[in-house]
Enzyme design. Structure first.
Site, PDB file in Angstrom:
ATOM      1  N   ASP A  31      24.531 -13.216 -12.514  1.00  0.00           N
ATOM      2  CA  ASP A  31      24.518 -14.635 -12.157  1.00  0.00           C
ATOM      3  C   ASP A  31      23.686 -15.411 -13.161  1.00  0.00           C
ATOM      4  O   ASP A  31      22.483 -15.148 -13.311  1.00  0.00           O
ATOM      5  CB  ASP A  31      23.912 -14.816 -10.758  1.00  0.00           C
ATOM      6  CG  ASP A  31      24.863 -14.401  -9.646  1.00  0.00           C
ATOM      7  OD1 ASP A  31      26.006 -14.897  -9.641  1.00  0.00           O
ATOM      8  OD2 ASP A  31      24.465 -13.591  -8.794  1.00  0.00           O
ATOM      9  N   ASP A 171      32.275 -14.003  -3.332  1.00  0.00           N
ATOM     10  CA  ASP A 171      30.872 -13.914  -3.753  1.00  0.00           C
ATOM     11  C   ASP A 171      29.957 -14.745  -2.856  1.00  0.00           C
ATOM     12  O   ASP A 171      30.101 -15.964  -2.788  1.00  0.00           O
ATOM     13  CB  ASP A 171      30.790 -14.402  -5.214  1.00  0.00           C
ATOM     14  CG  ASP A 171      29.388 -14.319  -5.790  1.00  0.00           C
ATOM     15  OD1 ASP A 171      28.534 -13.610  -5.235  1.00  0.00           O
ATOM     16  OD2 ASP A 171      29.177 -14.974  -6.843  1.00  0.00           O
TER      17      ASP A 171
HETATM   18  C1  DX5 Z   1      25.147 -17.233  -5.534  1.00  0.00           C
HETATM   19  C2  DX5 Z   1      25.506 -16.123  -6.494  1.00  0.00           C
HETATM   20  C3  DX5 Z   1      25.880 -14.832  -5.804  1.00  0.00           C
HETATM   21  C4  DX5 Z   1      24.743 -14.211  -5.058  1.00  0.00           C
HETATM   22  C5  DX5 Z   1      25.203 -13.059  -4.205  1.00  0.00           C
HETATM   23  O1  DX5 Z   1      24.856 -18.373  -6.259  1.00  0.00           O
HETATM   24  O2  DX5 Z   1      26.592 -16.511  -7.296  1.00  0.00           O
HETATM   25  O3  DX5 Z   1      26.414 -13.917  -6.750  1.00  0.00           O
HETATM   26  O4  DX5 Z   1      23.762 -13.738  -5.945  1.00  0.00           O
HETATM   27  O5  DX5 Z   1      24.088 -12.575  -3.511  1.00  0.00           O
HETATM   28  P1  DX5 Z   1      24.027 -12.449  -1.920  1.00  0.00           P
HETATM   29  O6  DX5 Z   1      24.888 -11.279  -1.572  1.00  0.00           O
HETATM   30  O7  DX5 Z   1      22.572 -12.208  -1.660  1.00  0.00           O
HETATM   31  O8  DX5 Z   1      24.543 -13.730  -1.322  1.00  0.00           O
HETATM   32 ZN    ZN Z   2      27.646 -14.905  -8.398  1.00  0.00          ZN
END
Ligand code: DX5
Ligand code: ZN
Length: 208
Positions: A31, A171
């Protein structure tokens, strides 16, 4: 179901990346946030590039940035399977997708929870992957948003109607309960549920 692990919520990134090497996770989800397209900001590439040396898995790069053209050449140098940019940005999206493909890397578009799937139509023939955001992009550990199941279904129908083979990746807020809302997806990206647990492989297996 393929699984991509996000380390955004990780308390010790090098250690968690090494632990993920010992699991059967398919990808490491990276990310990237610029403090403009989303409120938070990740560390600059020059500091992060050494951290990626801890993983032997292919990277699934999610650029939550206004200007992907500055980031694509950097992340294209890594062991990257796919680079995904957001459909909501002002930059020339087709140019960015072409830039990603010029490195022989798969390209994707991510869609914010408030954006309609129809916004993807002009780009469908170019896409290898679509990330359906099931939280507002910007931070890990949020709650999976209602309406995501219907959005995935709508996108699946859209892809079928245009005969597009792009994969659907969901996601945000994914765990063993919310995964039930994502049965029409191909990839699930999960962060906190995996990296804040004491048994990564058990959590990954529970998502498949
Ligand atoms: C949110 C990100 C996601 C997030 C997923 O902005 O794009 O990829 O890190 O993590 P969790 O599973 O903790 O929501
Ligand atoms: Zn993400």
């Amino acid at each position: 179901m393929k699984i991509s692990a996000s380390f955004l919520s990780s308390k010790n990134i090098p250690l968690d990346l090494q632990k993920l090497n010992d699991t059967d996770v398919d990808y490491i989800h990276v990310d990237i946030m610029d403090g403009k397209f989303v409120k938070n900001k990740t560390m600059p590439f020059r500091e992060m590039r050494h951290i990626y040396e801890y993983t032997s898995k292919r990277l699934d790069v999610h650029l939550m940035v206004e200007d992907p053209s500055h980031y694509i050449p950097l992340y294209a140098e890594l062991n990257t399977e796919c680079i995904t940019i957001h459909v909501e940005i002002e930059e020339d999206i087709l140019k960015d997708l072409e830039m990603i493909k010029s490195y022989s890397i798969k390209c994707g578009l991510a869609i914010h929870p408030d954006t309609k799937v129809n916004a993807l139509i002009p780009y469908l023939p170019y896409l290898d992957e679509i990330i359906v955001m099931s939280v507002v992009p910007g931070e890990g550990g949020q709650t999976f948003l209602p309406g995501t199941k219907e959005k995935i279904h709508e996108l699946r129908e859209l892809l079928n109607s245009y005969h597009i083979p792009a994969l659907i990746n969901v996601d945000g807020g994914i765990n063993n309960i919310t995964k039930m809302e994502c049965q029409e997806a191909d990839i699930l990206t999960s962060g906190s549920y995996i990296v804040l647990s004491d048994n990564f492989q058990e959590k990954i297996s529970s998502l498949r």
